[in-house]
Design a protein around this motif. Structure first.
Motif, mmCIF file in Angstrom:
data_model
loop_
_atom_site.group_PDB
_atom_site.id
_atom_site.type_symbol
_atom_site.label_atom_id
_atom_site.label_comp_id
_atom_site.label_asym_id
_atom_site.label_seq_id
_atom_site.Cartn_x
_atom_site.Cartn_y
_atom_site.Cartn_z
ATOM 1 N N VAL A 85 0.846 -1.205 0.000
ATOM 2 C CA VAL A 85 0.000 0.000 0.000
ATOM 3 C C VAL A 85 0.881 1.254 0.000
ATOM 4 O O VAL A 85 0.608 2.232 -0.707
ATOM 5 C CB VAL A 85 -0.946 -0.006 1.217
ATOM 6 C CG1 VAL A 85 -1.628 1.353 1.373
ATOM 7 C CG2 VAL A 85 -1.983 -1.107 1.063
ATOM 8 N N LEU A 86 1.936 1.224 0.793
ATOM 9 C CA LEU A 86 2.822 2.382 0.865
ATOM 10 C C LEU A 86 3.615 2.569 -0.430
ATOM 11 O O LEU A 86 3.720 3.684 -0.952
ATOM 12 C CB LEU A 86 3.774 2.234 2.048
ATOM 13 C CG LEU A 86 3.149 2.352 3.441
ATOM 14 C CD1 LEU A 86 4.175 2.014 4.517
ATOM 15 C CD2 LEU A 86 2.606 3.755 3.665
ATOM 16 N N THR A 87 4.192 1.494 -0.949
ATOM 17 C CA THR A 87 5.000 1.630 -2.163
ATOM 18 C C THR A 87 4.147 1.985 -3.375
ATOM 19 O O THR A 87 4.611 2.678 -4.279
ATOM 20 C CB THR A 87 5.789 0.337 -2.437
ATOM 21 O OG1 THR A 87 4.884 -0.769 -2.506
ATOM 22 C CG2 THR A 87 6.817 0.087 -1.350
ATOM 23 N N ASP A 88 2.891 1.548 -3.385
ATOM 24 C CA ASP A 88 2.026 1.864 -4.526
ATOM 25 C C ASP A 88 1.702 3.352 -4.614
ATOM 26 O O ASP A 88 1.369 3.858 -5.697
ATOM 27 C CB ASP A 88 0.719 1.073 -4.446
ATOM 28 C CG ASP A 88 0.902 -0.389 -4.834
ATOM 29 O OD1 ASP A 88 1.968 -0.711 -5.404
ATOM 30 O OD2 ASP A 88 -0.004 -1.203 -4.563
ATOM 31 N N VAL A 89 1.779 4.059 -3.507
ATOM 32 C CA VAL A 89 1.440 5.482 -3.531
ATOM 33 C C VAL A 89 2.622 6.345 -3.970
ATOM 34 O O VAL A 89 2.446 7.516 -4.323
ATOM 35 C CB VAL A 89 0.945 5.941 -2.137
ATOM 36 C CG1 VAL A 89 2.106 6.198 -1.199
ATOM 37 C CG2 VAL A 89 0.080 7.186 -2.255
ATOM 38 N N LEU A 90 3.839 5.780 -4.004
ATOM 39 C CA LEU A 90 5.028 6.577 -4.323
ATOM 40 C C LEU A 90 4.954 7.241 -5.697
ATOM 41 O O LEU A 90 5.213 8.449 -5.822
ATOM 42 C CB LEU A 90 6.292 5.714 -4.199
ATOM 43 C CG LEU A 90 6.663 5.271 -2.784
ATOM 44 C CD1 LEU A 90 7.849 4.319 -2.820
ATOM 45 C CD2 LEU A 90 6.982 6.481 -1.914
ATOM 46 N N PRO A 91 4.592 6.502 -6.776
ATOM 47 C CA PRO A 91 4.505 7.189 -8.082
ATOM 48 C C PRO A 91 3.498 8.333 -8.076
ATOM 49 O O PRO A 91 3.704 9.350 -8.736
ATOM 50 C CB PRO A 91 4.081 6.073 -9.043
ATOM 51 C CG PRO A 91 4.493 4.801 -8.373
ATOM 52 C CD PRO A 91 4.336 5.053 -6.907
ATOM 53 N N ALA A 92 2.401 8.170 -7.333
ATOM 54 C CA ALA A 92 1.379 9.210 -7.300
ATOM 55 C C ALA A 92 1.895 10.482 -6.630
ATOM 56 O O ALA A 92 1.515 11.596 -7.004
ATOM 57 C CB ALA A 92 0.138 8.702 -6.577
ATOM 58 N N LEU A 93 2.771 10.347 -5.636
ATOM 59 C CA LEU A 93 3.332 11.525 -4.980
ATOM 60 C C LEU A 93 4.179 12.323 -5.964
ATOM 61 O O LEU A 93 4.122 13.561 -6.004
ATOM 62 C CB LEU A 93 4.176 11.110 -3.772
ATOM 63 C CG LEU A 93 3.427 10.404 -2.638
ATOM 64 C CD1 LEU A 93 4.409 9.937 -1.571
ATOM 65 C CD2 LEU A 93 2.366 11.322 -2.039
ATOM 66 N N VAL A 94 4.975 11.616 -6.780
ATOM 67 C CA VAL A 94 5.779 12.306 -7.794
ATOM 68 C C VAL A 94 4.876 12.896 -8.870
ATOM 69 O O VAL A 94 5.114 14.003 -9.371
ATOM 70 C CB VAL A 94 6.814 11.343 -8.408
ATOM 71 C CG1 VAL A 94 7.659 12.063 -9.456
ATOM 72 C CG2 VAL A 94 7.714 10.745 -7.334
ATOM 73 N N GLU A 95 3.813 12.171 -9.218
ATOM 74 C CA GLU A 95 2.900 12.656 -10.251
ATOM 75 C C GLU A 95 2.183 13.924 -9.786
ATOM 76 O O GLU A 95 1.961 14.854 -10.578
ATOM 77 C CB GLU A 95 1.879 11.573 -10.595
ATOM 78 C CG GLU A 95 1.051 11.897 -11.815
ATOM 79 C CD GLU A 95 0.166 10.741 -12.254
ATOM 80 O OE1 GLU A 95 -0.682 10.961 -13.132
ATOM 81 O OE2 GLU A 95 0.326 9.619 -11.726
#
Length: 549
Positions: A85-95
């Motif tokens: 769940v945590l790693t899946d949100v990482l690209p969205a933070l950069v996006e």
């Protein structure tokens, strides 16, 4: 920039002119820097989220040796799910950072264009009130619909259209992210990936056929694949490569640790120290790039490639080349490696800054392309093999920029300095380049004898060589041998002056020579590396070529 003061005309203090453009005052009040700072805040969450995910992984590691059975398996599975769940949100933070940073950059460009249009109108004697209405001054017998008024109104509306388009696009991207977050970032992998021989156009078609969820899955789970694929949009490559940045640094730290122990044999110890110094320099270069990637101010940097192996490679864009109307790809020369990447990126930045000065409001981007093994020694630089090896990659990269660009095609310019000009010329000659203009500065020759051999539009091959650039000494090998033989003989100086190869350098005809068939632009006497000095006319020349002016 504050709104212009209202002029002393009757309509200025009354209701807005029905013909005044909507959003004029709003754009003047807009603060592009606030959007950039908001984006940086979202990006700043990447580190803490990653550390929390890594902490969960470490927790699983401590559970395994001391606890077994059904409960242990269930606990490890649950911790693994939480980590996902945590790693899946990482690209969205950069996006989110990308969307907000690009909004800020485009608002800044629109605001600069608005300022230029208002200044132009006022310098022509027109009045622009606080609502953006353009009029002739009171008592001046000029038709309200005269050509000057029409041009000023059109220019102001163009600036407002840019701002409106930026606002709508950013709102759409953020709304899509919000929807995806509400679904819990649940995604599935795509069923097919392009093979290693797929060209940028095929990669682009594949990427465009994926759902947003599939794309995020690939960025998060296969960042190494996404980050290096020409034909994948700049934003996705940037997300992927930023997620890999910490791993790339760990690779260098591991190499430094492996080289930290002294060796008993003297020859091996000298080699170890040299390699250790190289790793230390690469770490400084990587940290310098990371600092620029984290900078909140414009233009936003996009990481399109990073490889710490060997001397290290990097591809970095300043501004989004998929959106810009004018794009520069800069290829540096001999001894360039990861340690030099921040300084080389600074050269691209200076051209970009001059573009913004010459064409305020124009959307431009500049890239450092250091994705080849640049020669370290003169013996390596004396041959064309490194340039020939780099040709296919540079060709593919430029084709990728063409494939992923949004809207009307950008004006693409490829600039090579020193040995980098050999890379650019060789790629253009052997493979063709997706470019509208080629620029060579401080060149020892570009592998051809005439501009027509570079397969470029007529009049779009440019070159400059400073009068005090030592590259002028890079004469053809047989000419250097002849001069060496004549040295010390009574008639040596006189015979050496009789040049049997006028206008030729080590790698062919001088591209800044009159017989090459290209176009020359001036450079002051700033040596081999001073083409980017602020007071060198060559910097203006490069910027004007990028802008097509």
């Amino acid at each position: 920039m504050s709104p212009p003061r209202p002029r002393p005309v009757a309509a200025s203090a009354s209701a807005p002119d029905p013909g005044a453009p909507a959003g004029y005052a709003q754009l003047w009040r807009a603060d592009p820097g606030a959007w950039l700072a908001a984006g940086a805040s979202w990006r700043g969450l990447v580190g803490p989220v990653r550390r929390r995910a890594d902490g969960l992984a470490a927790r699983v590691g401590t559970l395994r040796p001391a606890w077994s059975g059904i409960a242990s398996t269930a606990a490890q599975r649950r911790i693994g799910e939480l980590r996902s769940v945590l790693t899946d949100v990482l690209p969205a933070l950069v996006e989110a950072d990308q969307a907000l940073a690009e909004l800020g950059a485009r608002l800044g460009a629109a605001k600069a264009r608005l300022g230029a249009e208002v200044a132009r109108a006022e310098s022509g004697g027109l009045l622009v009130d606080r609502h953006g209405a353009v009029r002739p001054p009171p008592g001046r017998p000029v038709d309200r619909a005269g050509p000057a008024v029409v041009r000023a109104r059109a220019g102001i509306r163009d600036a407002l259209r840019l701002a409106g388009a930026a606002d709508r696009e950013a709102a759409g991207r953020l709304a899509e992210l919000t929807t995806a977050a509400g679904r819990g970032w649940v995604s599935v992998p795509p069923a097919w990936r392009p093979g290693p021989g797929a060209g940028p156009a095929e990669v682009s078609r594949w990427w465009n056929g994926l759902t947003p969820a599939e794309r995020r899955w690939l960025v998060g789970r296969e960042p190494d694949r996404v980050g290096r694929l020409d034909g994948v949009p700049v934003t996705a490559r940037d997300q992927a490569n930023r997620l890999l940045l910490a791993d790339r640094r760990e690779e260098l730290l591991a190499r430094r640790h492996a080289l930290s122990r002294p060796l008993p044999a003297a020859p091996f110890e000298v080699d170890r120290r040299a390699r250790l110094a190289g790793v230390e320099a690469a770490l400084r270069g990587l940290d310098g790039l990371a600092e620029r990637l984290a900078a909140p101010g414009p233009p936003r940097a996009y990481l399109l490639g990073l490889d710490p192996a060997g001397d290290g490679r990097a591809v970095v864009a300043l501004g989004n080349p998929d959106r810009a109307g004018a794009v520069l790809t800069y290829v540096p020369g001999m001894t360039s490696d990861l340690a030099d990447a921040p300084a080389e990126l600074g050269r691209a930045a200076r051209v970009l800054e001059r573009c913004h000065t010459i064409g305020p409001g124009a959307e431009t981007a500049a890239l450092l392309w250091l994705d080849y093994d640049a020669p370290d020694l003169l013996t390596d630089a004396a041959g064309a093999r490194r340039a020939e090896d780099a040709g296919p990659a540079l060709h593919r990269f430029q084709e990728g920029l063409r494939a992923t660009h949004e809207g009307p095609p950008a004006r693409q310019t490829v600039l090579g300095h020193s040995y980098g000009s050999v890379v650019v010329g060789t790629a253009a000659r052997d493979h063709g380049l997706g470019a509208d203009a080629l620029v060579f500065v401080g060149s020892p020759g570009v592998g051809v004898d005439h501009a027509a051999e570079l397969r470029m539009p007529a009049g779009q091959v440019w070159a400059a060589t400073a009068s005090d650039d030592v590259i002028r000494m890079a004469r053809p090998p047989d000419e250097l041998a002849r001069r060496a033989l004549l040295a010390g003989t009574p008639l040596g100086p006189a015979l050496a002056a009789l040049d049997p190869h006028p206008g030729r350098l080590w790698f062919g005809a001088d591209p800044s020579g009159p017989g090459f068939g290209g176009r020359r632009f001036p450079s002051g006497p700033h040596g081999h590396t001073g083409y980017w000095d602020p007071d060198n006319p060559a910097l203006d020349g490069m910027a004007r070529i990028v802008l097509g002016r």
